[in-house]
Write an enzyme that holds these catalytic residues in place. Structure first.
Site, mmCIF file in Angstrom:
data_model
loop_
_atom_site.group_PDB
_atom_site.id
_atom_site.type_symbol
_atom_site.label_atom_id
_atom_site.label_comp_id
_atom_site.label_asym_id
_atom_site.label_seq_id
_atom_site.Cartn_x
_atom_site.Cartn_y
_atom_site.Cartn_z
ATOM 1 N N GLY A 98 -15.368 -20.814 -12.430
ATOM 2 C CA GLY A 98 -14.552 -20.939 -11.222
ATOM 3 C C GLY A 98 -13.947 -22.317 -11.118
ATOM 4 O O GLY A 98 -14.292 -23.230 -11.874
ATOM 5 N N ARG A 127 -12.913 -28.111 -9.745
ATOM 6 C CA ARG A 127 -12.212 -29.339 -9.325
ATOM 7 C C ARG A 127 -10.729 -29.048 -9.123
ATOM 8 O O ARG A 127 -9.901 -29.936 -9.210
ATOM 9 C CB ARG A 127 -12.395 -30.439 -10.348
ATOM 10 C CG ARG A 127 -11.926 -29.999 -11.711
ATOM 11 C CD ARG A 127 -11.725 -31.148 -12.621
ATOM 12 N NE ARG A 127 -11.555 -30.618 -13.965
ATOM 13 C CZ ARG A 127 -11.217 -31.320 -14.994
ATOM 14 N NH1 ARG A 127 -11.012 -32.597 -14.857
ATOM 15 N NH2 ARG A 127 -11.081 -30.765 -16.176
ATOM 16 N N LYS A 138 -5.482 -30.498 -8.642
ATOM 17 C CA LYS A 138 -6.614 -30.625 -9.561
ATOM 18 C C LYS A 138 -7.195 -32.022 -9.418
ATOM 19 O O LYS A 138 -6.486 -33.004 -9.654
ATOM 20 C CB LYS A 138 -6.109 -30.373 -10.987
ATOM 21 C CG LYS A 138 -7.188 -30.221 -12.036
ATOM 22 C CD LYS A 138 -6.578 -29.717 -13.333
ATOM 23 C CE LYS A 138 -7.530 -29.847 -14.497
ATOM 24 N NZ LYS A 138 -6.860 -29.489 -15.773
ATOM 25 N N GLY A 177 -15.903 -32.626 -8.602
ATOM 26 C CA GLY A 177 -14.630 -32.096 -8.119
ATOM 27 C C GLY A 177 -13.458 -33.042 -8.317
ATOM 28 O O GLY A 177 -12.355 -32.789 -7.826
ATOM 29 N N ARG A 218 -0.457 -29.017 -9.967
ATOM 30 C CA ARG A 218 -0.048 -28.156 -11.068
ATOM 31 C C ARG A 218 0.660 -26.926 -10.530
ATOM 32 O O ARG A 218 0.257 -26.369 -9.503
ATOM 33 C CB ARG A 218 -1.308 -27.763 -11.837
ATOM 34 C CG ARG A 218 -1.070 -26.857 -13.001
ATOM 35 C CD ARG A 218 -2.203 -26.955 -13.972
ATOM 36 N NE ARG A 218 -3.405 -26.287 -13.489
ATOM 37 C CZ ARG A 218 -4.523 -26.198 -14.202
ATOM 38 N NH1 ARG A 218 -4.599 -26.751 -15.390
ATOM 39 N NH2 ARG A 218 -5.572 -25.582 -13.726
ATOM 40 N N ASP A 269 -11.727 -19.084 -20.457
ATOM 41 C CA ASP A 269 -11.363 -19.536 -19.110
ATOM 42 C C ASP A 269 -10.152 -20.474 -19.149
ATOM 43 O O ASP A 269 -9.635 -20.840 -18.103
ATOM 44 C CB ASP A 269 -12.543 -20.222 -18.427
ATOM 45 C CG ASP A 269 -13.149 -21.329 -19.263
ATOM 46 O OD1 ASP A 269 -13.580 -21.048 -20.397
ATOM 47 O OD2 ASP A 269 -13.175 -22.475 -18.804
ATOM 48 N N ASP A 291 -4.495 -25.688 -18.866
ATOM 49 C CA ASP A 291 -5.670 -26.555 -18.994
ATOM 50 C C ASP A 291 -5.560 -27.512 -20.177
ATOM 51 O O ASP A 291 -6.200 -27.348 -21.218
ATOM 52 C CB ASP A 291 -6.966 -25.729 -19.059
ATOM 53 C CG ASP A 291 -7.413 -25.315 -17.662
ATOM 54 O OD1 ASP A 291 -6.630 -25.483 -16.709
ATOM 55 O OD2 ASP A 291 -8.545 -24.824 -17.518
#
Ligand code: AMP
Ligand code: MG
Length: 493
Positions: free
Chosen positions: A89, A92, A112, A125, A175, A251, A261
């Site tokens: 999940g 951050r 982010k 985070g 983002r 992920d 990512d």
């Protein structure tokens, strides 16, 4: 909180079942400062760039939540280096909401590094400034290169330290993505046996990313095939520019087909198919040339989650999934070969084309030739053999490239385009400028150590036009000196 510059949110993910996400408000920071707003992107999204510039420090740090935002973390699972983790999940990252751009496309706006969420586990985070700048530079460079990618709307420094191996300045990147739905999002529901939820998610993804599939006879099989197609295309495009994602966990694999990512990602300098930069990729699972196979592996994980939707008969579902996965290889190969052929100015179909491409790559590997410069200088050689000199200089053993050039000229002699046009077409697919690792590192060092963002700005400027010559920035086109070489890249998590 105060109403700020208007962002016309139109949220759909927040309407999906409650267990798909968790409310997560950003944690305010003490002294946010706006490093950069991406004005062209803001305008393309239909946002008021002037207002965002004024309010940017507050909004893009999470200190002010704009009206209409419904901040949440998305739930997902993931295979990390092959190991399944049932609950990851957004630890951050906080989704503020969605906007519909001037092009009619719905996109996520996500902070982010804006503080803890219910999925943070032991993490803080937060994001360090370095990885924020890296993601900003590389995602925008990918966009300018024409490769599907999430984008950077803004970067801020928080004015607060983050604690990693050492104390670093904190940052937040905003983002923008077609969505943040990952293979791992499907895995999250499949791992819970939540077939009803899977169907809801699959329908949402079809609506959002593959509307042409609505009404198909087997919409979920069509969805699987369409995601496979986009993934095969994406990875082919990565290979054509020498990109190594670095951490292709399920992920970190978006079902929209965008690159997502940007962690320990890096571009090749010298060509080496086994190249790995990431400090955590000790087995080379995500090496440059391993990426196509990993893409297939990730698609197989997606297929597994969709089995209950593919057919009521489990063995028939497995057959359908297997056929779809089996199609990945040819899809990838076709996209890759088409891309590589364009890079060397081949447009007709001939039997020996694959060998010719492989022959060049082998010579580059043997001679540790710079990936980007080889193809860029080949554009000049396409114009005239009088221009071969700078290309030959990249090969320690020039006889290697001479042999190849002979075969290449024999082959391109049968193409119909005039040489100047071939060269121009080649220059439109072979960038002069890529985000070289040492330049990113220098930009991060100057920002972190001296609060100097001029290198960050310059790098963004030059990378916005990667296919143009830009003589004033010639130094940005060259590989690192040995002392500048970046040997390892880090996630910075
Ligand atoms: P990544 O390496 O960015 O793909 O992250 C992998 C997982 O770790 C995701 O679930 C992230 O949300 C989580 N994560 C990474 N860094 C942090 C952090 N500083 N705080 C909380 N969660 C994090
Ligand atoms: Mg991730």
């Amino acid at each position: 909180m105060a109403n700020a510059a208007p962002i016309p949110f139109d949220n759909s993910y927040a309407r999906l079942p409650a267990h798909f996400h968790a409310a997560a408000n950003p944690t305010p920071v003490s002294e946010p400062w706006l490093i950069k707003l991406n004005r062209p992107l803001a305008e393309a999204l239909g946002l008021n760039a002037d207002a965002l510039e004024r309010e940017g420090a507050a909004i893009f740090s999470g200190n002010v939540i704009p009206e209409g935002a419904e901040p949440l973390g998305m739930a997902y699972s993931g295979h990390q280096f092959g190991q399944f983790v049932p609950l990851l999940g957004d630890g951050r990252a906080i989704l503020l909401g969605e906007v519909i751009g001037k092009d009619g496309v719905r996109r996520d706006i996500q902070l982010k590094g804006a503080g803890k969420t219910p999925y943070s586990r032991r993490g803080d985070g937060r994001a360090a400034l370095g990885p924020v700048l890296r993601e900003y530079i590389v995602s925008e460079a990918m966009f300018a290169l024409g490769i599907p990618t999430t984008r950077a709307l803004a970067a801020v420094v928080t004015g607060e330290p983050v604690y990693r191996e050492r104390v670093l300045p904190g940052g937040v990147i905003t983002r923008v993505a077609a969505s943040h739905i990952r293979v791992g999002t499907f895995q999250f529901l499949a791992a819970r046996g939540d077939t009803e939820g899977l169907k809801v998610l699959a329908d949402h993804v079809i609506d959002r990313h593959y509307p042409e599939l609505k009404g198909s006879e087997r919409p979920y099989l069509a969805l699987l095939e369409a995601v496979i197609e986009r993934q095969a295309f994406l990875i082919a495009r990565w290979l054509c520019v020498g990109f190594i994602h670095g951490v292709m966990n399920t992920d970190n694999c978006a079902v929209s087909g965008e690159t997502i990512d940007f962690g320990p990602c890096a571009f090749l300098d010298a060509y080496d198919p086994a190249k790995v930069f990431s400090s955590i990729d000790q087995g080379g699972r995500y090496a440059y040339a391993s990426q196509p196979a990993i893409g297939r592996w990730n698609m197989a994980r997606l297929a597994e989650t969709l089995l209950p939707l593919l057919d009521p008969d489990p063995s028939e579902a497995v057959n359908l999934a297997n056929d779809a996965i089996a199609g990945y290889g040819l899809r990838f190969q076709n996209h890759w070969l088409a891309g590589m052929k364009e890079k060397i100015g081949l447009y007709a179909e001939e039997d020996g084309d694959l060998d010719l491409v492989q022959g060049l790559l082998s010579a580059m590997h043997r001679n540790e030739a710079d990936f980007t410069l080889t193809f860029r200088r080949l554009c000049d050689a396409a114009e005239s053999s009088a221009n071969d000199g700078p290309l030959r200089e990249l090969f320690g053993n020039a006889a290697d490239i001479d042999t190849w050039l002979l075969a290449w000229r024999e082959r391109t002699g049968r193409e119909t385009l005039p040489d100047t046009q071939t060269a121009a077409a080649m220059r439109s697919v072979n960038p002069a400028f890529i985000p070289r690792n040492h330049r990113i590192e220098q930009a991060i060092r100057a920002a972190e150590d001296d609060g100097d963002f001029s290198l960050f700005e310059a790098l963004n400027d030059v990378l916005a036009k990667p296919y143009e010559e830009q003589p004033a920035f010639a130094a940005y086109a060259t590989p690192p000196a040995p002392s500048e070489e970046v040997l390892r890249t880090f996630c910075g998590t």
